[in-house]
Design a protein around this motif. Structure first.
Motif, PDB file in Angstrom:
ATOM      1  N   GLN A 273       1.273  -3.707   0.782  1.00 52.60           N
ATOM      2  CA  GLN A 273       2.653  -3.439   0.389  1.00 52.60           C
ATOM      3  C   GLN A 273       2.776  -2.064  -0.271  1.00 52.60           C
ATOM      4  OE1 GLN A 273       3.274  -6.854  -2.132  1.00 52.60           O
ATOM      5  NE2 GLN A 273       4.427  -7.969  -0.551  1.00 52.60           N
ATOM      6  N   ALA A 274       1.829  -1.752  -1.136  1.00 57.83           N
ATOM      7  CA  ALA A 274       1.856  -0.474  -1.839  1.00 57.83           C
ATOM      8  C   ALA A 274       1.744   0.697  -0.875  1.00 57.83           C
ATOM      9  CB  ALA A 274       0.736  -0.416  -2.874  1.00 57.83           C
ATOM     10  N   LEU A 275       0.900   0.561   0.146  1.00 60.65           N
ATOM     11  CA  LEU A 275       0.773   1.620   1.140  1.00 60.65           C
ATOM     12  C   LEU A 275       2.092   1.829   1.875  1.00 60.65           C
ATOM     13  CD1 LEU A 275      -2.771   0.890   2.612  1.00 60.65           C
ATOM     14  CD2 LEU A 275      -2.080   2.902   1.284  1.00 60.65           C
ATOM     15  N   ASP A 276       2.771   0.729   2.172  1.00 58.30           N
ATOM     16  CA  ASP A 276       4.053   0.847   2.852  1.00 58.30           C
ATOM     17  C   ASP A 276       5.086   1.534   1.966  1.00 58.30           C
ATOM     18  OD1 ASP A 276       5.937   0.148   5.062  1.00 58.30           O
ATOM     19  OD2 ASP A 276       6.881  -1.028   3.477  1.00 58.30           O
ATOM     20  N   LEU A 277       4.999   1.312   0.662  1.00 59.19           N
ATOM     21  CA  LEU A 277       5.970   1.891  -0.263  1.00 59.19           C
ATOM     22  C   LEU A 277       5.730   3.370  -0.536  1.00 59.19           C
ATOM     23  CD1 LEU A 277       6.303  -1.037  -2.838  1.00 59.19           C
ATOM     24  CD2 LEU A 277       7.955  -0.350  -1.095  1.00 59.19           C
ATOM     25  N   THR A 278       4.624   3.918  -0.035  1.00 62.80           N
ATOM     26  CA  THR A 278       4.399   5.357  -0.201  1.00 62.80           C
ATOM     27  C   THR A 278       5.483   6.161   0.513  1.00 62.80           C
ATOM     28  OG1 THR A 278       2.912   5.382   1.728  1.00 62.80           O
ATOM     29  CG2 THR A 278       1.912   5.132  -0.454  1.00 62.80           C
ATOM     30  N   ARG A 279       6.222   5.533   1.413  1.00 64.49           N
ATOM     31  CA  ARG A 279       7.324   6.219   2.084  1.00 64.49           C
ATOM     32  C   ARG A 279       8.361   6.702   1.089  1.00 64.49           C
ATOM     33  NH1 ARG A 279      11.234   2.161   2.081  1.00 64.49           N
ATOM     34  NH2 ARG A 279      10.371   0.058   2.043  1.00 64.49           N
ATOM     35  N   LEU A 280       8.417   6.027  -0.084  1.00 59.88           N
ATOM     36  CA  LEU A 280       9.370   6.440  -1.112  1.00 59.88           C
ATOM     37  C   LEU A 280       9.029   7.806  -1.685  1.00 59.88           C
ATOM     38  CD1 LEU A 280       9.700   3.051  -3.053  1.00 59.88           C
ATOM     39  CD2 LEU A 280      11.257   3.968  -1.326  1.00 59.88           C
ATOM     40  N   MET A 281       7.766   8.186  -1.553  1.00 60.68           N
ATOM     41  CA  MET A 281       7.320   9.482  -2.060  1.00 60.68           C
ATOM     42  C   MET A 281       7.272  10.533  -0.958  1.00 60.68           C
ATOM     43  SD  MET A 281       4.266   8.291  -4.667  1.00 60.68           S
ATOM     44  CE  MET A 281       3.444   7.236  -3.476  1.00 60.68           C
ATOM     45  N   GLY A 282       7.665  10.132   0.241  1.00 57.17           N
ATOM     46  CA  GLY A 282       7.630  11.066   1.350  1.00 57.17           C
ATOM     47  C   GLY A 282       6.243  11.373   1.857  1.00 57.17           C
TER      48      GLY A 282
ATOM     49  N   THR B 229       3.761 -10.022  -4.608  1.00 54.30           N
ATOM     50  CA  THR B 229       2.535 -10.048  -3.810  1.00 54.30           C
ATOM     51  C   THR B 229       2.493 -11.134  -2.736  1.00 54.30           C
ATOM     52  OG1 THR B 229       1.434 -11.350  -5.543  1.00 54.30           O
ATOM     53  CG2 THR B 229       1.138  -8.952  -5.597  1.00 54.30           C
ATOM     54  N   ASN B 230       3.212 -12.236  -2.915  1.00 48.62           N
ATOM     55  CA  ASN B 230       3.208 -13.256  -1.850  1.00 48.62           C
ATOM     56  C   ASN B 230       4.557 -13.345  -1.147  1.00 48.62           C
ATOM     57  OD1 ASN B 230       4.726 -14.554  -3.759  1.00 48.62           O
ATOM     58  ND2 ASN B 230       3.525 -16.441  -3.799  1.00 48.62           N
ATOM     59  N   CYS B 231       5.288 -12.222  -1.191  1.00 42.21           N
ATOM     60  CA  CYS B 231       6.591 -12.154  -0.536  1.00 42.21           C
ATOM     61  C   CYS B 231       6.542 -11.173   0.636  1.00 42.21           C
ATOM     62  CB  CYS B 231       7.662 -11.700  -1.532  1.00 42.21           C
ATOM     63  SG  CYS B 231       7.894 -12.835  -2.925  1.00 42.21           S
ATOM     64  N   SER B 232       7.489 -11.324   1.548  1.00 42.15           N
ATOM     65  CA  SER B 232       7.640 -10.378   2.651  1.00 42.15           C
ATOM     66  C   SER B 232       8.696  -9.354   2.256  1.00 42.15           C
ATOM     67  CB  SER B 232       8.065 -11.118   3.924  1.00 42.15           C
ATOM     68  OG  SER B 232       8.240 -10.212   4.983  1.00 42.15           O
ATOM     69  N   ILE B 233       8.324  -8.052   2.289  1.00 38.17           N
ATOM     70  CA  ILE B 233       9.242  -7.016   1.808  1.00 38.17           C
ATOM     71  C   ILE B 233       9.444  -5.901   2.851  1.00 38.17           C
ATOM     72  CG2 ILE B 233       8.736  -7.485  -0.613  1.00 38.17           C
ATOM     73  CD1 ILE B 233       6.983  -4.924  -0.570  1.00 38.17           C
ATOM     74  N   GLU B 234       9.336  -6.236   4.110  1.00 36.85           N
ATOM     75  CA  GLU B 234       9.492  -5.228   5.155  1.00 36.85           C
ATOM     76  C   GLU B 234      10.890  -4.613   5.114  1.00 36.85           C
ATOM     77  OE1 GLU B 234       9.246  -4.926  10.052  1.00 36.85           O
ATOM     78  OE2 GLU B 234       8.446  -6.682   8.993  1.00 36.85           O
ATOM     79  N   ASP B 235      10.940  -3.275   5.114  1.00 33.66           N
ATOM     80  CA  ASP B 235      12.200  -2.515   5.120  1.00 33.66           C
ATOM     81  C   ASP B 235      13.058  -2.787   3.889  1.00 33.66           C
ATOM     82  OD1 ASP B 235      11.679  -1.258   7.587  1.00 33.66           O
ATOM     83  OD2 ASP B 235      12.415  -3.008   8.674  1.00 33.66           O
ATOM     84  N   ILE B 236      12.429  -3.160   2.772  1.00 28.20           N
ATOM     85  CA  ILE B 236      13.158  -3.360   1.530  1.00 28.20           C
ATOM     86  C   ILE B 236      13.656  -2.014   1.008  1.00 28.20           C
ATOM     87  CG2 ILE B 236      11.121  -3.125   0.049  1.00 28.20           C
ATOM     88  CD1 ILE B 236      12.221  -5.389  -1.678  1.00 28.20           C
ATOM     89  N   GLU B 237      14.821  -2.017   0.358  1.00 30.91           N
ATOM     90  CA  GLU B 237      15.369  -0.788  -0.209  1.00 30.91           C
ATOM     91  C   GLU B 237      15.208  -0.812  -1.728  1.00 30.91           C
ATOM     92  OE1 GLU B 237      19.248   0.576   0.893  1.00 30.91           O
ATOM     93  OE2 GLU B 237      19.105  -0.310   2.899  1.00 30.91           O
TER      94      GLU B 237
END
Length: 214
Positions: free
Chosen positions: A201-210, A178-186
């Motif tokens: 962060q969670a909204l950004d990770l929705t890309r994993l679900m397409g 939560t206090n880390c930068s995770i842009e473009d993390i795989e």
């Protein structure tokens, strides 16, 4: 439920011997023990399995050093440059890297137990296929580092730049991003189950679900 692993600090003797001829000592004894090494360059050490035990390295630069399959116990590296060093297939126990430069450092296939990286630059470092048994990254830059297929028993993150880093194949339950930068993390959906993220962060990770959010 994740295992409870306590991160321990290095146990350092009160009296340490000052060593200047580090390379000669390593090649003769294959070990550095109960020693203080500071303000020197260590250059071109390879083809030797080294044991570091109860040591402090300060303001030390390591160049072209291959410490593969080494045993590193109760050691502090402070203000050191360890860029491109090879610690692969090694065991690190109660080790601290404080304000160090570790660009391109290799820890792949190693066991890291009670290891702390504090205020350090760890860009492009490789931890693939290692085992974490209490590893703490604090205030460090780990951009584009590889944590692929790490066996994780305890990983702590505090103000870490993880942009473009790779976490595929690593179970991240209870890891707090939560206090880390995770842009473009795989990473993958199955690996992040139980991990902690902010709403953004969670909204950004929705890309994993397409999913496309408009």
């Amino acid at each position: 439920m994740s295992k409870k692993v306590k991160i321990q600090k290095p146990i350092i003797n009160n009296i340490l011997e000052n060593i200047d001829d580090v390379a000669d000592t390593i090649y003769e004894k294959e070990a550095i023990e109960d020693s203080l090494i500071e303000n020197i360059n260590i250059n071109g050490i390879e083809d030797v399995k080294v044991k570091f035990n109860t040591c402090i390295f300060k303001n030390t630069t390591f160049e072209y050093c291959n410490f593969k399959k080494s045993d590193i116990t109760d050691v502090v590296f402070e203000n050191c440059d360890l860029s491109n060093i090879n610690f692969s297939d090694s065991g690190l126990y109660r080790v601290e890297f404080i304000n160090c430069k570790l660009i391109g450092a290799r820890f792949d296939d190693s066991v890291l137990t009670s290891v702390t990286f504090k205020d350090s630059i760890c860009k492009f470092s490789n931890f693939a296929f290692s085992k974490f048994k209490g590893v703490n990254f604090e205030g460090s830059d780990c951009q584009s580092s590889v944590f692929q297929d790490v066996i994780n028993e305890k990983l702590l993150l505090n103000s870490v730049n993880l942009n473009k880093s790779v976490f595929t194949g690593m179970k991240l339950s209870d890891v707090d991003f939560t206090n880390c930068s995770i842009e473009d993390i795989e990473l993958t959906l199955k690996d992040i189950k139980g991990a902690k993220f902010t709403v953004v962060q969670a909204l950004d990770l929705t890309r994993l679900m397409g999913i496309v959010i408009q």
